[in-house]
Design an enzyme around this catalytic site. Sequence first.
Site, PDB file in Angstrom:
ATOM      1  N   GLY A 195     -18.379 -34.703  28.123  1.00 51.72           N
ATOM      2  CA  GLY A 195     -19.432 -35.663  28.461  1.00 51.72           C
ATOM      3  C   GLY A 195     -20.792 -35.185  27.995  1.00 51.72           C
TER       4      GLY A 195
ATOM      5  N   THR B 157     -22.466 -28.672  31.776  1.00 48.10           N
ATOM      6  CA  THR B 157     -21.899 -29.732  32.607  1.00 48.10           C
ATOM      7  C   THR B 157     -22.902 -30.088  33.692  1.00 48.10           C
ATOM      8  OG1 THR B 157     -20.203 -30.322  34.237  1.00 48.10           O
ATOM      9  CG2 THR B 157     -20.627 -27.978  33.926  1.00 48.10           C
TER      10      THR B 157
ATOM     11  N   ASP C 220     -21.982 -31.167  36.396  1.00 53.77           N
ATOM     12  CA  ASP C 220     -21.275 -30.901  37.648  1.00 53.77           C
ATOM     13  C   ASP C 220     -21.546 -29.504  38.195  1.00 53.77           C
ATOM     14  OD1 ASP C 220     -20.118 -33.404  37.184  1.00 53.77           O
ATOM     15  OD2 ASP C 220     -18.390 -32.519  36.161  1.00 53.77           O
TER      16      ASP C 220
ATOM     17  N   GLN D 182     -26.953 -40.598  35.516  1.00 51.63           N
ATOM     18  CA  GLN D 182     -27.229 -39.197  35.841  1.00 51.63           C
ATOM     19  C   GLN D 182     -27.137 -38.293  34.611  1.00 51.63           C
ATOM     20  OE1 GLN D 182     -24.923 -38.381  39.851  1.00 51.63           O
ATOM     21  NE2 GLN D 182     -24.123 -40.182  38.813  1.00 51.63           N
ATOM     22  N   ARG D 183     -26.464 -38.748  33.565  1.00 52.20           N
ATOM     23  CA  ARG D 183     -26.255 -37.919  32.391  1.00 52.20           C
ATOM     24  C   ARG D 183     -27.218 -38.243  31.260  1.00 52.20           C
ATOM     25  NH1 ARG D 183     -19.846 -37.742  32.030  1.00 52.20           N
ATOM     26  NH2 ARG D 183     -20.185 -38.755  30.035  1.00 52.20           N
TER      27      ARG D 183
END
Length: 342
Positions: free
Chosen positions: A10, A126, A128, A274-275
């Site tokens: 991503g 990431t 995350d 968010q990305r």
Amino acid sequence: MRVGVLTGGGDCPGLNAVIRGIVRKGVQEYGYDFVGYRDGWRGPLDGDVMRLDIPAVRGILPRGGTILGSSRTNPFQHDQGIARIKENLAKQEVEALITIGGEDTLGVAARLSDEYGVPCVGVPKTIDNDLSATDYTFGFDTAVGIATEAIDRLHTTAESHMRVLVVEVMGRHTGWIAIHSGLAGGANAILIPEQRFDVDQVCAWVTSRFKASYAPIVVVAEGAMPKDGDMVLKDGSLDSFGHVRLSGVGEWLAKEIERRTGKEARTTVLGHVQRGGTPSAFDRWLATRFGLHAIDCVRDGDFGTMVALRGTEIVRVPIADATVRLKTVDLTLYEEVGVFFG
């Protein structure tokens, strides 16, 4: 020396800053030549490259996304995938490969380096923040900032209508974005994958908030699961690495809250917002440092390693250390922020 660079998995804010750091130092300090592989592992599979030089990276520091493109291509799922990668690297005279990615991209790099002798250096990426060998990954700080701003905005509309607002954030199987943005945004409940949640308890927190004449905000990570039940998914489709596509728990939870409390509940799924967009100052700083240290690994011939943040220092660790397990939220931290629930 010619060095290849790719960005896989991503997209996230800060990828371009890494590319810029690699190229600027590699050209200016070491006289290296660079090529960028397009669209993650698809690039070396197909031999699809673009030239990377100083003019190519000029002005990309504040840009989100990646100038190289990205994908979730898994070369181990392609016929003769590894042989094709090795053949294309040799054909294009690429002597080292810097792979910028998360668990899956780096997992491929670790196998290529350890099992097939492809000289790889890893850079952890990431939103995350779930890679175990580094304190932080770039992209995470920006994602938390975006989620926090969204929660701030949702407070006012929740109060205007006195309704429950459930905010679903990314994070896959970890709750780092949820717990950071939820605490920073003043959420009244934060639900994370590391701790299964009791819907009745969530409803009690919601009811308590209304009794205090305030409208509650519930932040839920996309991988959070109820105590009595399984992970809630929109569909059961898998990506090329075998991962389910998460999302759906926010909508399910809002319906349950409304059904059990009688209070109107709505869901906001932040998703890919968010990305995207401009990386935060911290993510630009961290990504740039990762790039500078990654090209030093190439210079030193220190392949099979990944650059990582430990405290304020950039260190080198085996790529496999970053992918052997997920870095999850410590439940003592979750208990610490629980004082604000309800």
